[in-house]
Design a protein around this motif. Sequence first.
Motif, PDB file in Angstrom:
ATOM      1  N   ILE A   1      11.959   6.105   5.979  1.00 43.14           N
ATOM      2  CA  ILE A   1      11.551   7.050   7.152  1.00 43.14           C
ATOM      3  C   ILE A   1      10.163   6.603   7.472  1.00 43.14           C
ATOM      4  N   ALA A   2       9.125   6.510   6.478  1.00 41.92           N
ATOM      5  CA  ALA A   2       8.011   6.246   6.784  1.00 41.92           C
ATOM      6  C   ALA A   2       7.681   4.883   7.672  1.00 41.92           C
ATOM      7  N   MET A   3       8.471   3.855   7.029  1.00 41.80           N
ATOM      8  CA  MET A   3       8.239   2.427   7.887  1.00 41.80           C
ATOM      9  C   MET A   3       8.829   2.718   9.495  1.00 41.80           C
ATOM     10  N   HIS A   4       9.864   3.433   9.588  1.00 43.49           N
ATOM     11  CA  HIS A   4      10.448   3.701  10.950  1.00 43.49           C
ATOM     12  C   HIS A   4       9.222   4.086  11.761  1.00 43.49           C
ATOM     13  N   LYS A   5       8.537   5.226  11.282  1.00 43.89           N
ATOM     14  CA  LYS A   5       7.449   5.560  12.021  1.00 43.89           C
ATOM     15  C   LYS A   5       6.281   5.077  12.214  1.00 43.89           C
TER      16      LYS A   5
ATOM     17  N   LYS B   1       0.893  -1.214   0.062  1.00 46.22           N
ATOM     18  CA  LYS B   1       0.013  -0.108   0.157  1.00 46.22           C
ATOM     19  C   LYS B   1       0.746   1.319   0.080  1.00 46.22           C
ATOM     20  N   HIS B   2       1.854   1.111   0.532  1.00 46.87           N
ATOM     21  CA  HIS B   2       2.662   2.644   0.960  1.00 46.87           C
ATOM     22  C   HIS B   2       4.284   2.683   0.301  1.00 46.87           C
ATOM     23  N   ALA B   3       4.658   1.576   0.060  1.00 46.95           N
ATOM     24  CA  ALA B   3       6.038   1.502  -0.365  1.00 46.95           C
ATOM     25  C   ALA B   3       6.143   2.245  -1.862  1.00 46.95           C
ATOM     26  N   CYS B   4       6.785   2.851  -2.177  1.00 42.42           N
ATOM     27  CA  CYS B   4       7.257   3.593  -3.300  1.00 42.42           C
ATOM     28  C   CYS B   4       8.416   2.834  -4.300  1.00 42.42           C
ATOM     29  N   GLY B   5       9.385   2.377  -3.721  1.00 43.66           N
ATOM     30  CA  GLY B   5      10.385   1.648  -4.324  1.00 43.66           C
ATOM     31  C   GLY B   5      10.330   0.080  -3.645  1.00 43.66           C
ATOM     32  N   GLU B   6      11.419  -0.485  -3.950  1.00 46.44           N
ATOM     33  CA  GLU B   6      11.567  -1.843  -3.508  1.00 46.44           C
ATOM     34  C   GLU B   6      11.958  -1.819  -2.052  1.00 46.44           C
ATOM     35  N   MET B   7      11.445  -2.943  -1.405  1.00 44.49           N
ATOM     36  CA  MET B   7      11.384  -2.976  -0.035  1.00 44.49           C
ATOM     37  C   MET B   7      11.594  -4.707   0.347  1.00 44.49           C
ATOM     38  N   TYR B   8      12.657  -4.872   1.389  1.00 40.86           N
ATOM     39  CA  TYR B   8      12.785  -6.590   1.482  1.00 40.86           C
ATOM     40  C   TYR B   8      12.953  -6.426   2.976  1.00 40.86           C
ATOM     41  N   VAL B   9      12.409  -7.646   3.459  1.00 42.77           N
ATOM     42  CA  VAL B   9      12.114  -7.699   5.024  1.00 42.77           C
ATOM     43  C   VAL B   9      13.060  -9.170   5.331  1.00 42.77           C
TER      44      VAL B   9
ATOM     45  N   ALA C   1      13.228 -14.031  15.101  1.00 42.26           N
ATOM     46  CA  ALA C   1      12.781 -13.507  16.264  1.00 42.26           C
ATOM     47  C   ALA C   1      12.163 -12.154  16.386  1.00 42.26           C
ATOM     48  N   ASP C   2      13.067 -11.599  17.430  1.00 34.48           N
ATOM     49  CA  ASP C   2      12.710  -9.904  17.457  1.00 34.48           C
ATOM     50  C   ASP C   2      13.682  -9.225  16.828  1.00 34.48           C
ATOM     51  N   ASP C   3      14.631  -9.569  16.070  1.00 30.14           N
ATOM     52  CA  ASP C   3      15.567  -8.964  15.452  1.00 30.14           C
ATOM     53  C   ASP C   3      15.198  -8.644  14.160  1.00 30.14           C
ATOM     54  N   ILE C   4      14.822  -7.473  13.623  1.00 32.52           N
ATOM     55  CA  ILE C   4      14.273  -7.042  12.231  1.00 32.52           C
ATOM     56  C   ILE C   4      15.122  -6.366  11.388  1.00 32.52           C
ATOM     57  N   VAL C   5      15.570  -6.609  10.242  1.00 32.28           N
ATOM     58  CA  VAL C   5      16.272  -5.919   9.195  1.00 32.28           C
ATOM     59  C   VAL C   5      15.511  -5.588   7.985  1.00 32.28           C
ATOM     60  N   MET C   6      14.984  -4.349   7.548  1.00 34.74           N
ATOM     61  CA  MET C   6      14.451  -4.044   6.339  1.00 34.74           C
ATOM     62  C   MET C   6      15.385  -3.366   5.415  1.00 34.74           C
ATOM     63  N   ALA C   7      15.414  -3.514   4.239  1.00 35.47           N
ATOM     64  CA  ALA C   7      16.081  -2.909   3.238  1.00 35.47           C
ATOM     65  C   ALA C   7      15.324  -2.179   2.143  1.00 35.47           C
ATOM     66  N   PHE C   8      15.698  -0.814   1.898  1.00 33.82           N
ATOM     67  CA  PHE C   8      14.656  -0.017   1.005  1.00 33.82           C
ATOM     68  C   PHE C   8      15.562   0.751  -0.118  1.00 33.82           C
ATOM     69  N   GLN C   9      14.631   0.748  -1.232  1.00 34.78           N
ATOM     70  CA  GLN C   9      15.303   1.485  -2.248  1.00 34.78           C
ATOM     71  C   GLN C   9      15.522   3.010  -2.008  1.00 34.78           C
ATOM     72  N   LYS C  10      14.395   3.507  -1.592  1.00 35.94           N
ATOM     73  CA  LYS C  10      14.256   5.068  -1.279  1.00 35.94           C
ATOM     74  C   LYS C  10      14.509   5.365  -0.006  1.00 35.94           C
TER      75      LYS C  10
END
Length: 508
Positions: free
Chosen positions: A333-337, A307-315, A319-328
């Motif tokens: 910033i929007a995902m962090h908030k 719904k909200h990602a403008c570019g590529e996004m990988y997750v 467990a509770d350790d999460i790493v997300m990679a973004f193109q833009k």
Amino acid sequence: MTLPTMVSGESAQEGHTPQAGAPSVEKSDEVVVPEKSMKTRVTPVELTEGRTEAEGKSVARNASSTQREPDALTYLQRIGERAKQKPKEKWTNLLSHIRVPVLKEAYKRLRKAAAPGVDEVTWQEYGERLDTRLPELENQIHRGSYHPQPVKRVLIPKGDGKTRPLGIPTLEDKIVQQAVRMVLEPILEAEFIGFSYGYRPGRSPHDALDALAAAIVRKVGWVLDADIEAFFDTIDHRHLQAFLEHRIGDTRLVRLLMKWAKAGVIEDGKLHETRAGTPQGGIISPFLANLYLHYVFDLWALSWRKKHACGEMYVVRYADDIVMAFQKEQDGIAMHKALAERLAKFGLKLHPQKTRLIEFGRFAREDRQRRGLHKPETFDFLGFTHIAGISREGKFQLKRRTSRKKRIAKLAKLKEDCQPRRHHRVVDQHRWLCSVLDGHYRYYGVPTNYSALTQFRRSAQLIWRRSLQRRSQRARWTIPKWLAFDEIFPLPKPQIHHPWPATRFALR
């Protein structure tokens, strides 16, 4: 939901029809005495065939009619296949599958050398009367009189000087938790998302590392390294029960799972009530944590990306350790908030120091140099420090090194373990130290990490030398003596046990 009744392949003998209220299929077949029908005209010397009592039935009931045919799905695998076929259907009769064969298999899967709980009963002691204890335990579970005991809390050191609390259940609680996990795991595995790797069968930490490495080499310019603060201690029990009831309609089993979450903790001889969270260290705790984050984060992250990602996004989540990679950058910033707001609805929050958005990727180094900034920052994930490096050809290369925090903690533990072994035979010490190094190489032996493995070997060798010198106040070896000693007792050299991430990830 109940599975179709499973019956034995052997037909009933003539004159021995099953009676009403016959024992369930979980019990072994009884002995059949050979008898002759009144209508037969055989001589008295002829014998008829009977059947001896069966020794028991295993949990995995493989049965193929011929050797060419594949074995039939096991009992637990059939539950998983049913869950895949009907993903929206609730299971209303799961506790009936917790029988003696399942409990016995759960007992065999436990670690024999694990620390005992508050009752101080070990694996060997419990197994001395296993055949009498397991039927009693099954009876307690189905009558509702089984009540888990509080877990024993112990503190283990972390790499940053702090400690992590671990809860050790009693052995009987471990058996029941393992049995419940064996029944529930095939059901929920059919529902979990692919980017979730922690504490799942057939998925290792290196699978998560390979997935992250394969994502970073693509069109990625920003990485959000997220960590949930005190996740296992802040799980809301109301939301957890609601998530359990989403797929499990058996109220007795849900009540049993919530009993473990609210069993309490014993620390320094005092009982502490647990109103939130699940104690780390139990068998069922990682399973409940994955279920909780599946509904809190995984499904929501998939919807947010569409719904909200403008570019590529990988997750990638372990467990509770999460790493997300973004193109833009704007997506990061929007995902962090949005992630902080999402977790707050379920009583969770991001760690303020460990959660950060950094510029990282193929073009991060050139872009930062163009703006007059230093090289990209690094981040840690599953014991490795990820670095935006350069290969020998001058191209971008993701380099992974052993985390400094993990290396310091491992060497401190090694120094502590050398002390009680100081006066053992040198041959035994050498064998033990070689096994420690081999285990370290097997996990951290990834490409681009050879120099860190070499440094660890040198540090371990120095720790062993100093420990041997303390065996006597006169032990002052010269360099030639040390060189001669190293030739007699050489330590294993570093080895790279894992292929390049793109190779193994492509195969999977």
